[in-house]
Design a protein around this motif. Structure first.
Motif, PDB file in Angstrom:
ATOM      1  N   THR A  11       0.810  -1.214   0.000  1.00 42.41           N
ATOM      2  CA  THR A  11       0.000   0.000   0.000  1.00 42.41           C
ATOM      3  C   THR A  11       0.845   1.267   0.000  1.00 42.41           C
ATOM      4  O   THR A  11       0.577   2.187  -0.750  1.00 42.41           O
ATOM      5  CB  THR A  11      -0.932   0.028   1.230  1.00 42.41           C
ATOM      6  N   HIS A  12       1.883   1.306   0.803  1.00 36.33           N
ATOM      7  CA  HIS A  12       2.557   2.565   1.089  1.00 36.33           C
ATOM      8  C   HIS A  12       3.706   2.917   0.161  1.00 36.33           C
ATOM      9  O   HIS A  12       4.169   4.065   0.188  1.00 36.33           O
ATOM     10  CB  HIS A  12       3.023   2.578   2.544  1.00 36.33           C
ATOM     11  N   LEU A  13       4.183   1.993  -0.647  1.00 33.82           N
ATOM     12  CA  LEU A  13       5.322   2.271  -1.525  1.00 33.82           C
ATOM     13  C   LEU A  13       4.893   2.558  -2.953  1.00 33.82           C
ATOM     14  O   LEU A  13       3.903   2.020  -3.448  1.00 33.82           O
ATOM     15  CB  LEU A  13       6.286   1.087  -1.537  1.00 33.82           C
ATOM     16  N   THR A  14       5.680   3.390  -3.616  1.00 36.39           N
ATOM     17  CA  THR A  14       5.573   3.564  -5.060  1.00 36.39           C
ATOM     18  C   THR A  14       6.271   2.367  -5.683  1.00 36.39           C
ATOM     19  O   THR A  14       7.370   2.004  -5.267  1.00 36.39           O
ATOM     20  CB  THR A  14       6.291   4.850  -5.509  1.00 36.39           C
ATOM     21  N   VAL A  15       5.656   1.754  -6.662  1.00 35.72           N
ATOM     22  CA  VAL A  15       6.288   0.663  -7.402  1.00 35.72           C
ATOM     23  C   VAL A  15       6.386   1.125  -8.843  1.00 35.72           C
ATOM     24  O   VAL A  15       5.388   1.553  -9.439  1.00 35.72           O
ATOM     25  CB  VAL A  15       5.482  -0.651  -7.313  1.00 35.72           C
ATOM     26  N   ASN A  16       7.605   1.053  -9.375  1.00 31.63           N
ATOM     27  CA  ASN A  16       7.834   1.495 -10.742  1.00 31.63           C
ATOM     28  C   ASN A  16       8.826   0.536 -11.389  1.00 31.63           C
ATOM     29  O   ASN A  16      10.032   0.752 -11.334  1.00 31.63           O
ATOM     30  CB  ASN A  16       8.382   2.925 -10.752  1.00 31.63           C
ATOM     31  N   LEU A  57       6.078   1.723  11.122  1.00 26.52           N
ATOM     32  CA  LEU A  57       7.248   2.267  10.430  1.00 26.52           C
ATOM     33  C   LEU A  57       7.664   1.300   9.329  1.00 26.52           C
ATOM     34  O   LEU A  57       7.906   0.119   9.600  1.00 26.52           O
ATOM     35  CB  LEU A  57       8.415   2.455  11.398  1.00 26.52           C
ATOM     36  N   LEU A  58       7.726   1.786   8.109  1.00 25.70           N
ATOM     37  CA  LEU A  58       8.178   0.973   6.983  1.00 25.70           C
ATOM     38  C   LEU A  58       9.580   1.445   6.628  1.00 25.70           C
ATOM     39  O   LEU A  58       9.779   2.594   6.250  1.00 25.70           O
ATOM     40  CB  LEU A  58       7.233   1.125   5.788  1.00 25.70           C
ATOM     41  N   VAL A  59      10.547   0.560   6.791  1.00 25.83           N
ATOM     42  CA  VAL A  59      11.947   0.903   6.559  1.00 25.83           C
ATOM     43  C   VAL A  59      12.416   0.187   5.303  1.00 25.83           C
ATOM     44  O   VAL A  59      12.296  -1.032   5.182  1.00 25.83           O
ATOM     45  CB  VAL A  59      12.826   0.498   7.761  1.00 25.83           C
ATOM     46  N   SER A  60      12.959   0.973   4.364  1.00 25.52           N
ATOM     47  CA  SER A  60      13.416   0.399   3.102  1.00 25.52           C
ATOM     48  C   SER A  60      14.728   1.023   2.670  1.00 25.52           C
ATOM     49  O   SER A  60      15.091   2.110   3.116  1.00 25.52           O
ATOM     50  CB  SER A  60      12.362   0.620   2.009  1.00 25.52           C
ATOM     51  N   LEU A  61      15.435   0.318   1.808  1.00 29.59           N
ATOM     52  CA  LEU A  61      16.603   0.864   1.159  1.00 29.59           C
ATOM     53  C   LEU A  61      16.103   1.495  -0.132  1.00 29.59           C
ATOM     54  O   LEU A  61      15.438   0.833  -0.935  1.00 29.59           O
ATOM     55  CB  LEU A  61      17.634  -0.227   0.876  1.00 29.59           C
ATOM     56  N   ASN A  62      16.392   2.784  -0.308  1.00 30.25           N
ATOM     57  CA  ASN A  62      15.905   3.514  -1.476  1.00 30.25           C
ATOM     58  C   ASN A  62      17.018   3.759  -2.475  1.00 30.25           C
ATOM     59  O   ASN A  62      18.157   4.024  -2.089  1.00 30.25           O
ATOM     60  CB  ASN A  62      15.322   4.865  -1.056  1.00 30.25           C
ATOM     61  N   ASN A  69      15.307   4.681   4.171  1.00 28.44           N
ATOM     62  CA  ASN A  69      14.193   5.604   4.394  1.00 28.44           C
ATOM     63  C   ASN A  69      13.243   4.971   5.407  1.00 28.44           C
ATOM     64  O   ASN A  69      12.767   3.860   5.196  1.00 28.44           O
ATOM     65  CB  ASN A  69      13.458   5.895   3.084  1.00 28.44           C
ATOM     66  N   ILE A  70      13.006   5.686   6.483  1.00 29.38           N
ATOM     67  CA  ILE A  70      12.046   5.255   7.495  1.00 29.38           C
ATOM     68  C   ILE A  70      10.780   6.069   7.269  1.00 29.38           C
ATOM     69  O   ILE A  70      10.794   7.289   7.411  1.00 29.38           O
ATOM     70  CB  ILE A  70      12.573   5.499   8.926  1.00 29.38           C
ATOM     71  N   ARG A  71       9.697   5.398   6.868  1.00 25.07           N
ATOM     72  CA  ARG A  71       8.412   6.063   6.630  1.00 25.07           C
ATOM     73  C   ARG A  71       7.484   5.791   7.799  1.00 25.07           C
ATOM     74  O   ARG A  71       7.228   4.645   8.128  1.00 25.07           O
ATOM     75  CB  ARG A  71       7.743   5.516   5.380  1.00 25.07           C
ATOM     76  N   MET A  72       6.977   6.844   8.392  1.00 30.17           N
ATOM     77  CA  MET A  72       5.977   6.672   9.436  1.00 30.17           C
ATOM     78  C   MET A  72       4.637   6.490   8.732  1.00 30.17           C
ATOM     79  O   MET A  72       4.228   7.326   7.921  1.00 30.17           O
ATOM     80  CB  MET A  72       5.950   7.881  10.374  1.00 30.17           C
ATOM     81  N   LEU A  73       3.966   5.394   9.014  1.00 28.15           N
ATOM     82  CA  LEU A  73       2.705   5.073   8.365  1.00 28.15           C
ATOM     83  C   LEU A  73       1.558   5.819   9.043  1.00 28.15           C
ATOM     84  O   LEU A  73       1.647   6.165  10.230  1.00 28.15           O
ATOM     85  CB  LEU A  73       2.473   3.561   8.404  1.00 28.15           C
ATOM     86  N   PRO A  74       0.475   6.067   8.317  1.00 25.31           N
ATOM     87  CA  PRO A  74      -0.675   6.759   8.916  1.00 25.31           C
ATOM     88  C   PRO A  74      -1.146   6.055  10.183  1.00 25.31           C
ATOM     89  O   PRO A  74      -1.242   4.826  10.229  1.00 25.31           O
ATOM     90  CB  PRO A  74      -1.744   6.690   7.813  1.00 25.31           C
ATOM     91  N   GLY A  75      -1.403   6.831  11.220  1.00 29.42           N
ATOM     92  CA  GLY A  75      -1.892   6.292  12.481  1.00 29.42           C
ATOM     93  C   GLY A  75      -0.807   5.751  13.404  1.00 29.42           C
ATOM     94  O   GLY A  75      -1.105   5.288  14.502  1.00 29.42           O
ATOM     95  N   SER A  76       0.448   5.797  12.985  1.00 30.60           N
ATOM     96  CA  SER A  76       1.536   5.264  13.802  1.00 30.60           C
ATOM     97  C   SER A  76       1.751   6.105  15.057  1.00 30.60           C
ATOM     98  O   SER A  76       1.683   7.325  15.011  1.00 30.60           O
ATOM     99  CB  SER A  76       2.836   5.246  12.994  1.00 30.60           C
ATOM    100  N   ASP A  77       2.038   5.427  16.159  1.00 36.27           N
ATOM    101  CA  ASP A  77       2.415   6.144  17.381  1.00 36.27           C
ATOM    102  C   ASP A  77       3.871   5.834  17.741  1.00 36.27           C
ATOM    103  O   ASP A  77       4.282   5.906  18.890  1.00 36.27           O
ATOM    104  CB  ASP A  77       1.461   5.832  18.539  1.00 36.27           C
ATOM    105  N   ALA A  78       4.679   5.502  16.728  1.00 36.09           N
ATOM    106  CA  ALA A  78       6.075   5.096  16.930  1.00 36.09           C
ATOM    107  C   ALA A  78       6.943   6.206  17.507  1.00 36.09           C
ATOM    108  O   ALA A  78       7.934   5.911  18.177  1.00 36.09           O
ATOM    109  CB  ALA A  78       6.670   4.587  15.624  1.00 36.09           C
ATOM    110  N   ILE A  79       6.598   7.452  17.281  1.00 34.85           N
ATOM    111  CA  ILE A  79       7.370   8.535  17.896  1.00 34.85           C
ATOM    112  C   ILE A  79       7.026   8.602  19.373  1.00 34.85           C
ATOM    113  O   ILE A  79       7.908   8.626  20.231  1.00 34.85           O
ATOM    114  CB  ILE A  79       7.119   9.875  17.186  1.00 34.85           C
ATOM    115  N   ARG A  80       5.762   8.595  19.675  1.00 33.51           N
ATOM    116  CA  ARG A  80       5.316   8.707  21.064  1.00 33.51           C
ATOM    117  C   ARG A  80       5.770   7.521  21.921  1.00 33.51           C
ATOM    118  O   ARG A  80       6.182   7.686  23.057  1.00 33.51           O
ATOM    119  CB  ARG A  80       3.791   8.859  21.120  1.00 33.51           C
TER     120      ARG A  80
END
Length: 193
Positions: A32-37, A91-96, A111-122
């Motif tokens: 869902t969260h990544l661009t695929v090309n 958190l979705l972590v990928s090599l870009n 790249n560490i992407r915080m996903l919608p609704g994540s409370d990983a910072i808190r």
């Protein structure tokens, strides 16, 4: 997700091999969260793959090559806990790999992407993951959905790497190491913030 021809070797060199004891399980964050090309499949970021069903990938047995060969960083790094799996951590972590980077620190990076609704910072998980991922000579970017921020190397080191200016003696070894590592990607050193 975009894969240059030599990407699997770079992924293994920078992150290590895929860990056999780790599998995606119910996690479908990348779907869902990544661009695929890629030549055989494309989709925009933030839109669920058309093959994603409530039970997971509807074409798993014949899924595109990009889906068969791409693995999030959690699948490769034993120092990331089971709680760091994207669907658990938010958190979705990928090599870009960026085809036309603004600077060499964007060419190949984590790249560490915080996903919608994540409370990983808190809850502190984002900080714990950053501590583990910011130890090597691999740039680490963090995206909270609003902006993308360079977390590693430090701003002082990045400024000298990108501007090619002489660093102070205390930073000289670190700046030299970053310059040596990222010169191989052939990215222009301009575009520093």
């Amino acid at each position: 997700m975009h894969r240059p021809p030599s990407e699997p070797d770079i992924e293994t060199m920078l992150l290590g091999p895929v860990l056999p004891e780790r599998d995606c399980g119910d996690c479908t964050a990348c779907c869902t969260h990544l661009t695929v090309n890629s030549p055989d499949f494309a989709k925009p970021a933030g839109i669920a793959c058309s093959h994603l069903t409530p039970g997971g990938c509807g074409i798993h047995a014949v899924r595109p090559h990009i889906c068969r060969t791409w693995f999030c960083v959690w699948r490769r790094r034993a120092d990331l806990s089971n709680a760091a799996r994207p669907d658990r951590s938010g958190l979705l972590v990928s090599l870009n790999f960026v085809d036309q980077p603004q600077n060499c620190l964007e060419a190949v990076s984590i790249n560490i992407r915080m996903l919608p609704g994540s409370d990983a910072i808190r809850n502190g998980l984002a900080a714990a993951m950053l501590d583990r991922l910011c130890r090597d000579l691999v740039p680490v970017w963090f995206s909270d959905g609003e902006e993308k921020m360079l977390m590693h190397p430090s701003a002082d080191v990045a400024r000298h790497v990108l501007s090619d200016t002489p660093p102070p003696p205390s930073l000289t070894p670190e700046v030299a190491a970053w310059r040596e590592r990222y010169a191989l990607f052939g990215a222009d050193r301009t575009g520093a913030d």
